[in-house]
Design a protein around this motif. Sequence first.
Motif, PDB file in Angstrom:
ATOM      1  N   PHE A  68      12.221 -12.317  -1.736  1.00  0.00           N
ATOM      2  CA  PHE A  68      11.837 -11.050  -2.367  1.00  0.00           C
ATOM      3  C   PHE A  68      10.762 -11.260  -3.422  1.00  0.00           C
ATOM      4  O   PHE A  68       9.849 -10.451  -3.568  1.00  0.00           O
ATOM      5  CB  PHE A  68      13.051 -10.358  -2.997  1.00  0.00           C
ATOM      6  N   THR A  69      10.838 -12.353  -4.164  1.00  0.00           N
ATOM      7  CA  THR A  69       9.837 -12.642  -5.194  1.00  0.00           C
ATOM      8  C   THR A  69       8.467 -12.869  -4.563  1.00  0.00           C
ATOM      9  O   THR A  69       7.457 -12.342  -5.039  1.00  0.00           O
ATOM     10  CB  THR A  69      10.265 -13.891  -6.009  1.00  0.00           C
ATOM     11  N   VAL A  70       8.419 -13.641  -3.506  1.00  0.00           N
ATOM     12  CA  VAL A  70       7.151 -13.901  -2.824  1.00  0.00           C
ATOM     13  C   VAL A  70       6.569 -12.597  -2.282  1.00  0.00           C
ATOM     14  O   VAL A  70       5.367 -12.335  -2.432  1.00  0.00           O
ATOM     15  CB  VAL A  70       7.334 -14.940  -1.697  1.00  0.00           C
ATOM     16  N   PRO A  75       1.146  -8.432  -3.191  1.00  0.00           N
ATOM     17  CA  PRO A  75       0.173  -7.379  -3.507  1.00  0.00           C
ATOM     18  C   PRO A  75      -0.617  -7.667  -4.785  1.00  0.00           C
ATOM     19  O   PRO A  75      -1.816  -7.381  -4.868  1.00  0.00           O
ATOM     20  CB  PRO A  75       1.027  -6.120  -3.673  1.00  0.00           C
ATOM     21  N   PHE A  76       0.031  -8.244  -5.794  1.00  0.00           N
ATOM     22  CA  PHE A  76      -0.669  -8.566  -7.038  1.00  0.00           C
ATOM     23  C   PHE A  76      -1.691  -9.671  -6.825  1.00  0.00           C
ATOM     24  O   PHE A  76      -2.787  -9.644  -7.400  1.00  0.00           O
ATOM     25  CB  PHE A  76       0.334  -8.952  -8.136  1.00  0.00           C
ATOM     26  N   GLY A  77      -1.360 -10.656  -5.998  1.00  0.00           N
ATOM     27  CA  GLY A  77      -2.315 -11.713  -5.681  1.00  0.00           C
ATOM     28  C   GLY A  77      -3.524 -11.166  -4.947  1.00  0.00           C
ATOM     29  O   GLY A  77      -4.667 -11.529  -5.239  1.00  0.00           O
ATOM     30  N   TYR A  78      -3.302 -10.267  -4.017  1.00  0.00           N
ATOM     31  CA  TYR A  78      -4.407  -9.642  -3.286  1.00  0.00           C
ATOM     32  C   TYR A  78      -5.277  -8.833  -4.248  1.00  0.00           C
ATOM     33  O   TYR A  78      -6.502  -8.905  -4.207  1.00  0.00           O
ATOM     34  CB  TYR A  78      -3.852  -8.744  -2.176  1.00  0.00           C
ATOM     35  N   TRP A  79      -4.655  -8.060  -5.107  1.00  0.00           N
ATOM     36  CA  TRP A  79      -5.392  -7.243  -6.083  1.00  0.00           C
ATOM     37  C   TRP A  79      -6.217  -8.132  -7.006  1.00  0.00           C
ATOM     38  O   TRP A  79      -7.375  -7.842  -7.301  1.00  0.00           O
ATOM     39  CB  TRP A  79      -4.399  -6.399  -6.884  1.00  0.00           C
ATOM     40  N   PHE A  80      -5.632  -9.245  -7.459  1.00  0.00           N
ATOM     41  CA  PHE A  80      -6.337 -10.149  -8.368  1.00  0.00           C
ATOM     42  C   PHE A  80      -7.553 -10.763  -7.673  1.00  0.00           C
ATOM     43  O   PHE A  80      -8.639 -10.812  -8.250  1.00  0.00           O
ATOM     44  CB  PHE A  80      -5.373 -11.258  -8.839  1.00  0.00           C
ATOM     45  N   LEU A  81      -7.411 -11.248  -6.428  1.00  0.00           N
ATOM     46  CA  LEU A  81      -8.525 -11.837  -5.711  1.00  0.00           C
ATOM     47  C   LEU A  81      -9.615 -10.819  -5.399  1.00  0.00           C
ATOM     48  O   LEU A  81     -10.813 -11.110  -5.497  1.00  0.00           O
ATOM     49  CB  LEU A  81      -8.038 -12.493  -4.413  1.00  0.00           C
ATOM     50  N   LYS A  82      -9.217  -9.613  -5.040  1.00  0.00           N
ATOM     51  CA  LYS A  82     -10.194  -8.564  -4.738  1.00  0.00           C
ATOM     52  C   LYS A  82     -10.976  -8.199  -6.006  1.00  0.00           C
ATOM     53  O   LYS A  82     -12.191  -8.017  -5.953  1.00  0.00           O
ATOM     54  CB  LYS A  82      -9.456  -7.337  -4.192  1.00  0.00           C
ATOM     55  N   ARG A  83     -10.313  -8.126  -7.118  1.00  0.00           N
ATOM     56  CA  ARG A  83     -10.946  -7.792  -8.385  1.00  0.00           C
ATOM     57  C   ARG A  83     -11.873  -8.923  -8.823  1.00  0.00           C
ATOM     58  O   ARG A  83     -12.950  -8.681  -9.385  1.00  0.00           O
ATOM     59  CB  ARG A  83      -9.866  -7.539  -9.440  1.00  0.00           C
ATOM     60  N   ARG A  84     -11.465 -10.155  -8.563  1.00  0.00           N
ATOM     61  CA  ARG A  84     -12.263 -11.316  -8.960  1.00  0.00           C
ATOM     62  C   ARG A  84     -13.564 -11.386  -8.166  1.00  0.00           C
ATOM     63  O   ARG A  84     -14.619 -11.753  -8.702  1.00  0.00           O
ATOM     64  CB  ARG A  84     -11.432 -12.581  -8.730  1.00  0.00           C
TER      65      ARG A  84
END
Length: 87
Positions: A68-70, A75-84
């Motif tokens: 569940f943690t993974v 979604p947060f990892g995807y958002w962070f990479l897209k923003r970067r």
Amino acid sequence: MLTALTSNTKQMISGDEISTEAFQVLLVEENESIEGNAEEGMMNGADGYSDEEESNKPTSNTNRLIGFTVLAILPFGYWFLKRRKAT
């Protein structure tokens, strides 16, 4: 009369031909034994195995928590990479 077409069918009816009445009786007997085994399995667990025992194991709960943690972090990892990449 019913005729067996395969070797498995011949083995099931113990011969090459069987009357429809005898075949119906055979099906009812097999159905009763299957239902009895299924009911025993539901009440006792298959081969003495119970879902309650599995769910009470600490490793099972730990694996679920990690899963569940993974899934929550993805979604947060995807958002962070897209923003970067955008900056």
